[in-house]
Motif scaffolding. Structure first.
Motif, PDB file in Angstrom:
ATOM      1  N   MET A   1       0.849  -1.172   0.000  1.00  0.00           N
ATOM      2  CA  MET A   1       0.000   0.000   0.000  1.00  0.00           C
ATOM      3  C   MET A   1       0.893   1.232   0.000  1.00  0.00           C
ATOM      4  O   MET A   1       1.947   1.244   0.620  1.00  0.00           O
ATOM      5  N   GLN A   2       0.441   2.296  -0.689  1.00  0.00           N
ATOM      6  CA  GLN A   2       1.214   3.526  -0.757  1.00  0.00           C
ATOM      7  C   GLN A   2       0.430   4.700  -0.169  1.00  0.00           C
ATOM      8  O   GLN A   2      -0.792   4.735  -0.234  1.00  0.00           O
ATOM      9  N   CYS A   6       2.423  11.183  -0.491  1.00  0.00           N
ATOM     10  CA  CYS A   6       3.839  11.189  -0.883  1.00  0.00           C
ATOM     11  C   CYS A   6       4.269   9.910  -1.601  1.00  0.00           C
ATOM     12  O   CYS A   6       5.425   9.788  -1.999  1.00  0.00           O
ATOM     13  N   HIS A   7       3.371   8.953  -1.740  1.00  0.00           N
ATOM     14  CA  HIS A   7       3.597   7.693  -2.450  1.00  0.00           C
ATOM     15  C   HIS A   7       4.662   6.805  -1.805  1.00  0.00           C
ATOM     16  O   HIS A   7       5.239   5.954  -2.462  1.00  0.00           O
ATOM     17  N   ALA A  14      -1.219   0.571   9.048  1.00  0.00           N
ATOM     18  CA  ALA A  14      -0.685   1.843   9.558  1.00  0.00           C
ATOM     19  C   ALA A  14      -1.797   2.879   9.667  1.00  0.00           C
ATOM     20  O   ALA A  14      -2.702   2.933   8.841  1.00  0.00           O
ATOM     21  N   ILE A  15      -1.731   3.684  10.700  1.00  0.00           N
ATOM     22  CA  ILE A  15      -2.718   4.741  10.907  1.00  0.00           C
ATOM     23  C   ILE A  15      -2.329   5.993  10.126  1.00  0.00           C
ATOM     24  O   ILE A  15      -3.176   6.704   9.613  1.00  0.00           O
ATOM     25  N   ALA A  16      -1.021   6.252  10.035  1.00  0.00           N
ATOM     26  CA  ALA A  16      -0.522   7.426   9.322  1.00  0.00           C
ATOM     27  C   ALA A  16       0.746   7.042   8.570  1.00  0.00           C
ATOM     28  O   ALA A  16       1.397   6.056   8.879  1.00  0.00           O
ATOM     29  N   CYS A  17       1.093   7.840   7.599  1.00  0.00           N
ATOM     30  CA  CYS A  17       2.312   7.629   6.822  1.00  0.00           C
ATOM     31  C   CYS A  17       3.514   7.953   7.704  1.00  0.00           C
ATOM     32  O   CYS A  17       3.573   9.040   8.286  1.00  0.00           O
ATOM     33  N   PRO A  18       4.485   7.043   7.802  1.00  0.00           N
ATOM     34  CA  PRO A  18       5.661   7.337   8.631  1.00  0.00           C
ATOM     35  C   PRO A  18       6.554   8.417   8.019  1.00  0.00           C
ATOM     36  O   PRO A  18       7.332   9.054   8.720  1.00  0.00           O
ATOM     37  N   SER A  19       6.414   8.672   6.734  1.00  0.00           N
ATOM     38  CA  SER A  19       7.261   9.650   6.063  1.00  0.00           C
ATOM     39  C   SER A  19       6.702  11.068   6.174  1.00  0.00           C
ATOM     40  O   SER A  19       7.398  11.984   6.581  1.00  0.00           O
ATOM     41  N   CYS A  20       5.425  11.246   5.804  1.00  0.00           N
ATOM     42  CA  CYS A  20       4.863  12.613   5.787  1.00  0.00           C
ATOM     43  C   CYS A  20       3.837  12.861   6.886  1.00  0.00           C
ATOM     44  O   CYS A  20       3.443  13.990   7.123  1.00  0.00           O
ATOM     45  N   GLY A  21       3.343  11.799   7.526  1.00  0.00           N
ATOM     46  CA  GLY A  21       2.414  11.954   8.645  1.00  0.00           C
ATOM     47  C   GLY A  21       0.947  12.068   8.266  1.00  0.00           C
ATOM     48  O   GLY A  21       0.092  12.226   9.133  1.00  0.00           O
ATOM     49  N   VAL A  22       0.626  11.984   6.979  1.00  0.00           N
ATOM     50  CA  VAL A  22      -0.764  12.073   6.542  1.00  0.00           C
ATOM     51  C   VAL A  22      -1.506  10.823   7.014  1.00  0.00           C
ATOM     52  O   VAL A  22      -1.019   9.706   6.855  1.00  0.00           O
TER      53      VAL A  22
END
Length: 62
Positions: A1-2, A6-7, A14-22
């Protein structure tokens, strides 16, 4: 999943993106779906059925 923002690849749970936090968008609850269905039915009644009945009643009076 992406991540949609930020792809970056993220885990499915996951609840939020670890990279951008969205945060991931949540699916609609059944309560929200029922409310949406009720609002749609009421809108159809107001927009379609009431003017149609009023038109029929007006045509009968003339």
């Amino acid at each position: 999943m992406q991540c949609k923002a930020c792809h970056t690849p993220i885990a499915a749970n996951a609840i939020a993106c670890p990279s951008c936090g969205v945060t991931k968008p949540k699916s609609m609850s059944s309560r929200s779906k029922k409310w949406l269905l009720t609002a749609t039915v009421v809108a159809v009644i107001i927009i379609v059925i009431i003017p149609m009945v009023a038109s029929l009643l007006w045509m009968q009076s003339n």
